[in-house]
Enzyme design. Structure first.
Site, short mmCIF file in Angstrom:
data_model
loop_
_atom_site.label_atom_id
_atom_site.label_comp_id
_atom_site.label_asym_id
_atom_site.label_seq_id
_atom_site.Cartn_x
_atom_site.Cartn_y
_atom_site.Cartn_z
N GLU A 1 0.82 -1.22 0.00
CA GLU A 1 0.00 0.00 0.00
C GLU A 1 0.85 1.26 0.00
OE1 GLU A 1 -2.91 -0.08 3.22
OE2 GLU A 1 -4.43 -0.71 1.80
N HIS B 1 9.46 -26.19 -1.38
CA HIS B 1 9.01 -27.32 -2.18
C HIS B 1 7.92 -26.91 -3.16
CE1 HIS B 1 11.33 -30.19 0.26
NE2 HIS B 1 11.17 -29.24 1.17
N LYS C 1 -13.68 0.11 -3.74
CA LYS C 1 -14.68 0.53 -2.74
C LYS C 1 -15.80 1.32 -3.41
CE LYS C 1 -11.78 1.09 1.40
NZ LYS C 1 -11.29 2.08 2.34
O1 PA5 Z 1 -3.08 1.38 6.03
C1 PA5 Z 1 -4.23 1.77 5.82
O2 PA5 Z 1 -4.54 2.96 5.97
C2 PA5 Z 1 -5.33 0.83 5.39
O3 PA5 Z 1 -4.84 -0.42 5.11
C3 PA5 Z 1 -6.35 0.69 6.47
O4 PA5 Z 1 -5.76 0.27 7.65
C4 PA5 Z 1 -7.47 -0.29 6.13
O5 PA5 Z 1 -8.02 0.02 4.88
C5 PA5 Z 1 -8.58 -0.26 7.17
O6 PA5 Z 1 -9.08 1.02 7.27
P1 PA5 Z 1 -10.04 1.49 8.44
O7 PA5 Z 1 -9.30 1.42 9.71
O8 PA5 Z 1 -10.39 2.88 8.08
O9 PA5 Z 1 -11.21 0.55 8.43
#
Ligand code: PA5
Length: 422
Positions: free
Chosen positions: A275, A296, A408
């Site tokens: 990310e 393996h 989303k």
């Molecule tokens: O690192 C990030 O910002 C994302 O991976 C969020 O942690 C993830 O999408 C979950 O988001 P939220 O805490 O708003 O539900």
């Protein structure tokens, strides 16, 4: 203390690395002080901001109350809201205390029903962790679990429900209106960087992990990485190497380890890099190598397939367990193992793998003294800092994740979600 080394490197690569490290030294200096342009995402840079003594004491007190009353604790969260805690809990939970159950990371009714069945007959507490309470997976799971709690505990439900959200959020309002315990999700930290805050630390403490040791490991690493210059800074060296390999055409980094205790740490690590770095058409794709098992399967590709990945071995220095191979009269042709310990055998497999793979691809080694809370803290901070620096060298924003929004948006459209506030 964590150590970092390069397993195989030509003089030419060493020379190019030195040039790259020279060229980007300003990025290290800026990261060490924290850039103003990223101030709204750097709340993790100084562990004292969200994991100082007062915060730890508060979390420990709440965890002690839960541990005294609960058989099961449901951690509702997805991505950065659950990966750090899960990696520590699954690696270190040994005290047979509160069972930690995960929710909010799937929309599968089969998985959700199975999770609900695991709660039956147990004394349950739940914690919904969401920075943006619009996220569907934790939001929908929280509703299902609140209804379960109301059914089972009636008027006594409120004391068993905790939520971790940002100040002023819908989640906070829900807590205030219903008497749930509300913990603050740091506004100035993105999910995947929140290991050392209430997000990661409360569930870890409920599971019995020593969160003070974890934060102290992170803090020691912080002091090292934020003060050492380019030559002595292992996170900077690692970040530069990744960028050098990227320029040389490598497109994947595999984090490989021979200790299954790291199974969920891989998930945290993969999320951090994917990310943070995977954007603007750039980035190194992070994958895990769960060895020996995957030697393996993907071991074939690593040794012999398209040369597109480099490998970082995560190793453990101290022997942490023991199981000796005993003599056996029945002929199975494994007598050569007699008298050896599985620790030694596992080490032999590790060394052999490093030797074999480093003939073919760049290999790095990151070593912890032992697998404990302190070293988890060191690992979290090391990778977070290295990721920040690596992304800056690559020229991408380490702290946003615009790509995640695409699915989303379409999902919300398909489900008929009204825009917020309408
Ligand atoms: O690192 C990030 O910002 C994302 O991976 C969020 O942690 C993830 O999408 C979950 O988001 P939220 O805490 O708003 O539900």
């Amino acid at each position: 203390m964590l150590t970092f080394e390069v397993c195989n490197q030509s003089e030419e690569t060493e020379r190019r690395l030195a040039a790259l490290m020279q060229e980007n030294r300003e990025i290290l200096t800026l990261a060490q002080t924290g850039e103003a342009c990223h101030a709204d995402s750097l709340g993790w840079l100084d562990t004292k901001e969200w994991a100082g003594d007062a915060a730890l004491a508060e979390l420990e007190a709440l965890a002690a109350e839960i541990r005294a009353n609960a058989d099961a604790f449901v951690l509702i969260g997805v991505g950065g809201s659950n990966n750090a805690a899960r990696s520590v809990i699954e690696a270190l939970q040994t005290d047979g205390g509160v069972e930690i159950i995960y929710a909010g990371n799937t929309l599968s009714p089969h998985a959700m029903n199975r999770m609900l069945r695991r709660l039956e007959g147990k004394s349950v507490y739940i914690d919904c962790i969401a920075k943006n309470f619009e996220t569907l997976e934790p939001g929908a799971s929280f509703r299902v679990l609140r209804q379960y709690m109301d059914r089972v505990y009636g008027y006594a439900t409120a004391g068993r429900i905790i939520a971790t959200g940002t100040a002023g959020s819908t989640l906070e309002r829900l807590c205030r209106d219903n008497g749930y315990t509300f913990l603050e999700f740091p506004t100035n930290i993105g999910g995947r960087y929140t290991a050392m805050s209430s997000v990661g630390l409360l569930p870890m403490a409920v599971a019995g992990a020593d969160i003070r040791a974890l934060v102290s490991g992170a803090r020691d690493m912080q002091l090292t990485l934020r003060t050492r210059g380019p030559e002595e800074n292992m996170a900077y060296r690692y970040a530069c190497l990744r960028n050098l390999y990227y320029c040389d055409g490598y497109r994947m980094e595999m984090l490989s380890c021979f200790e299954p205790q790291f199974r969920y740490f891989y998930k945290w690590w993969i999320q951090l890099w994917a990310e943070s770095e995977g954007k603007d058409g750039k980035g190194m794709f992070p994958v895990s190598g769960e060895f020996s098992e995957e030697l393996h399967s993907v071991g074939q590709f690593i040794q012999d397939g398209t040369p597109m990945l480099f490998e970082t071995f995560l190793t453990v220095r101290e022997q942490q367990d023991s199981l000796a191979v005993k003599p056996d009269e029945r002929a199975d042709y494994f007598d050569y193992l007699e008298g050896k310990d599985f620790w030694e055998i596992n080490q032999a497999a590790l060394q052999a793998t490093i030797r074999a793979h480093s003939k073919k691809l760049p290999c790095l080694k990151l070593e912890v003294e032992r697998i404990d809370a302190y070293h988890f803290g060191q690992l979290f901070y090391f990778f977070q800092f290295a990721c920040y620096v690596s992304c800056r060298i690559m020229g991408v924003n380490p702290f946003d994740q615009p790509g995640v929004e695409a699915y989303k948006r379409r999902m919300f459209e398909a489900l008929g979600k009204e825009p917020a506030g309408s």
